[in-house]
Design an enzyme around this catalytic site. Sequence first.
Site, PDB file in Angstrom:
ATOM      1  N   HIS A   1     -25.859  -2.014 -18.073  1.00 35.85           N
ATOM      2  CA  HIS A   1     -24.965  -1.277 -16.393  1.00 35.85           C
ATOM      3  C   HIS A   1     -25.605  -2.379 -15.589  1.00 35.85           C
ATOM      4  O   HIS A   1     -24.912  -2.997 -14.502  1.00 35.85           O
ATOM      5  CB  HIS A   1     -25.450  -0.080 -16.314  1.00 35.85           C
ATOM      6  CG  HIS A   1     -26.385  -0.358 -15.364  1.00 35.85           C
ATOM      7  ND1 HIS A   1     -27.455   1.027 -16.008  1.00 35.85           N
ATOM      8  CD2 HIS A   1     -27.363  -0.169 -14.008  1.00 35.85           C
ATOM      9  CE1 HIS A   1     -28.651   0.459 -15.624  1.00 35.85           C
ATOM     10  NE2 HIS A   1     -28.297   0.343 -13.881  1.00 35.85           N
TER      11      HIS A   1
ATOM     12  N   ASP B   1     -26.917   2.548 -22.957  1.00 31.42           N
ATOM     13  CA  ASP B   1     -27.223   1.559 -21.559  1.00 31.42           C
ATOM     14  C   ASP B   1     -28.171   0.654 -22.034  1.00 31.42           C
ATOM     15  O   ASP B   1     -29.282   0.678 -21.595  1.00 31.42           O
ATOM     16  CB  ASP B   1     -28.093   2.588 -21.037  1.00 31.42           C
ATOM     17  CG  ASP B   1     -27.728   1.739 -19.301  1.00 31.42           C
ATOM     18  OD1 ASP B   1     -26.872   0.846 -19.308  1.00 31.42           O
ATOM     19  OD2 ASP B   1     -28.630   2.478 -18.220  1.00 31.42           O
TER      20      ASP B   1
ATOM     21  N   GLY C   1     -32.743  -2.856  -8.604  1.00 25.31           N
ATOM     22  CA  GLY C   1     -33.539  -3.888  -8.693  1.00 25.31           C
ATOM     23  C   GLY C   1     -34.507  -3.551  -9.556  1.00 25.31           C
ATOM     24  O   GLY C   1     -34.759  -4.932 -11.161  1.00 25.31           O
ATOM     25  N   ASN C   2     -34.913  -1.945 -10.118  1.00 20.48           N
ATOM     26  CA  ASN C   2     -36.184  -2.534 -11.560  1.00 20.48           C
ATOM     27  C   ASN C   2     -35.304  -2.183 -12.967  1.00 20.48           C
ATOM     28  O   ASN C   2     -35.754  -2.212 -14.095  1.00 20.48           O
ATOM     29  CB  ASN C   2     -36.603  -0.984 -11.112  1.00 20.48           C
ATOM     30  CG  ASN C   2     -38.104  -1.606  -9.935  1.00 20.48           C
ATOM     31  OD1 ASN C   2     -37.829  -1.234  -9.058  1.00 20.48           O
ATOM     32  ND2 ASN C   2     -39.137  -2.132 -11.139  1.00 20.48           N
ATOM     33  N   SER C   3     -33.899  -1.826 -13.180  1.00 23.36           N
ATOM     34  CA  SER C   3     -32.985  -1.461 -14.058  1.00 23.36           C
ATOM     35  C   SER C   3     -33.380  -2.379 -15.294  1.00 23.36           C
ATOM     36  O   SER C   3     -33.479  -4.030 -14.568  1.00 23.36           O
ATOM     37  CB  SER C   3     -31.654  -1.195 -13.756  1.00 23.36           C
ATOM     38  OG  SER C   3     -31.480   0.545 -13.021  1.00 23.36           O
TER      39      SER C   3
ATOM     40  N   GLY D   1     -17.321  15.334 -36.692  1.00 23.31           N
ATOM     41  CA  GLY D   1     -15.905  15.687 -35.616  1.00 23.31           C
ATOM     42  C   GLY D   1     -15.393  16.958 -35.789  1.00 23.31           C
ATOM     43  O   GLY D   1     -14.931  18.010 -35.851  1.00 23.31           O
TER      44      GLY D   1
ATOM     45  N   ILE E   1     -19.521  21.460 -29.964  1.00 25.44           N
ATOM     46  CA  ILE E   1     -20.444  22.109 -30.270  1.00 25.44           C
ATOM     47  C   ILE E   1     -20.646  22.609 -29.103  1.00 25.44           C
ATOM     48  O   ILE E   1     -20.645  22.053 -27.679  1.00 25.44           O
ATOM     49  CB  ILE E   1     -21.077  21.072 -31.149  1.00 25.44           C
ATOM     50  CG1 ILE E   1     -21.832  19.968 -30.174  1.00 25.44           C
ATOM     51  CG2 ILE E   1     -20.901  20.600 -32.424  1.00 25.44           C
ATOM     52  CD1 ILE E   1     -23.587  19.553 -30.319  1.00 25.44           C
TER      53      ILE E   1
END
Length: 497
Positions: free
Chosen positions: A137, A167, A236-238, A294, A297
């Site tokens: 992201h 991510d 900003g830390n991502s 497929g 659940i």
Amino acid sequence: MSFKLPRVLLPLTVSLGLSMATLLMCAPVNALAQQTMVRGLPDFTELVEQVGPSVVNIRTLERVRTPSAAGGGMDEETQELFRRFFGIPMPNTPNNPNAPRQAPRQGRTPSPEESQPRGVGSGFILTSDGFIMTNAHVVDGADEVLVTLTDKREFKARIIGADKRSDVAVVKIQATGLPAVKVGDVSRLKVGEWVMAIGSPFGLDNSVTAGIVSAKQRDTGDYLPFIQTDVAINPGNSGGPLINMRGEVVGINSQIYSRSGGFMGISFSIPMDEAMRVSDQLRTNGRVTRGRIGVQIEPVTKEIAESIGLGRAQGALVNRIEPGAPADKAGLEPGDVIIKIDGKPIEKSSDLPRLVGNTKPGTKSNLTVFRRGATKEMSIVIAELEPERVAKRATEPEDKPKSGQSVQGLGLVVADLTDAQKTELKLKGGVRVESLVEPALRSGLREGDVILAVGNIEVSQVKDFTLAVGKIDKSKPISVLFRRGELTRYALIRPIS
């Protein structure tokens, strides 16, 4: 009117919450004297010197393609409200929650060729020849990615690949001799262990924060068992590293749980073993392939597990099977509980998509399934995960039986399915719920549901249903496997005593 504010994905920062742990052991009166053990506070200075040079600042840019004001004239504070608090990006505005607020430009309209700041994040050097790991992201939608090292050198980076499901993203800069991080063993990480994060909260480079691991295997997504910490997380830390006391990277700081858009004491990191599996595929193929079988659940509750003879709540309850999918070809049925795959136990339903997803498509795997009171071994060939598709809801059968039969004690009136209903629902048998009162009404069953089994006994017509009910101990809740639309579920009926 009140609003329920969602969890926000933001860059990470850590506020240092340090405390002294003192263990006081009190002995009996006639025993040894009291003993006090004092544990010293951790010192992070050497870790910062060791790992700090491997952490980078990442800035993303986007090219302005239209001369009109972003947001259709909506003021910046309103845009920020929707983006930060409700997670709703405005049209023609960045959808990255890391995007810093920009002062409006005075006197001119940007040209279509101009690049403007889009977001700020963090990352860390994987290899000495310039491969860098960050969050997907952070770089999502960026036209240009700029990486700044701690020695202030700046490079234009090339996006090697990004995987939104996990991510995780990998970018590459043209440099050699870079200080790469050491990857730690996540299995050795313990709850209560001290960890440190380095990143660029609000664009402030090389900010260090610390805290402890507050939980492991935290389920917040289909494919990732997150590491939960109390390390402060802010925009900003991502993409920055989560570091253990041995100076090893054990996670990628990725998410926070927030009602305000800021840090509230809970943050989540992607385990490094999961991230490395993804990055290896991104570096090799530029994309990630995952397995699928497929099925749809849901969790197995304690009550359901006890009522069907499973014993304890475990596994993944299959409530829908995609026609023609590997599960369909293998012979899986709605109502089955998958308890193992290739010998690995499915403790909770979220384990299944994770284990299947990590299996290479084309692999022949073995499933252990619990079906109507007994376990069954099944062979299945894993297929490749496709883009999510919205399942069509089955229409209600139009042909209704002319009469039904009441089942005393359960509050049900059931009837045989017509041939047309069997064809439409693709069922060989079952009984349709015509009407219901207490206690069936309280179980969650509805008119039109099709009951397939009662107490692990399969039923194909009203006669079978009546015989099955007669054999069941009515002093305990009765499990009912039923079909509603395309989904198959369990319900519990507690007979009136």
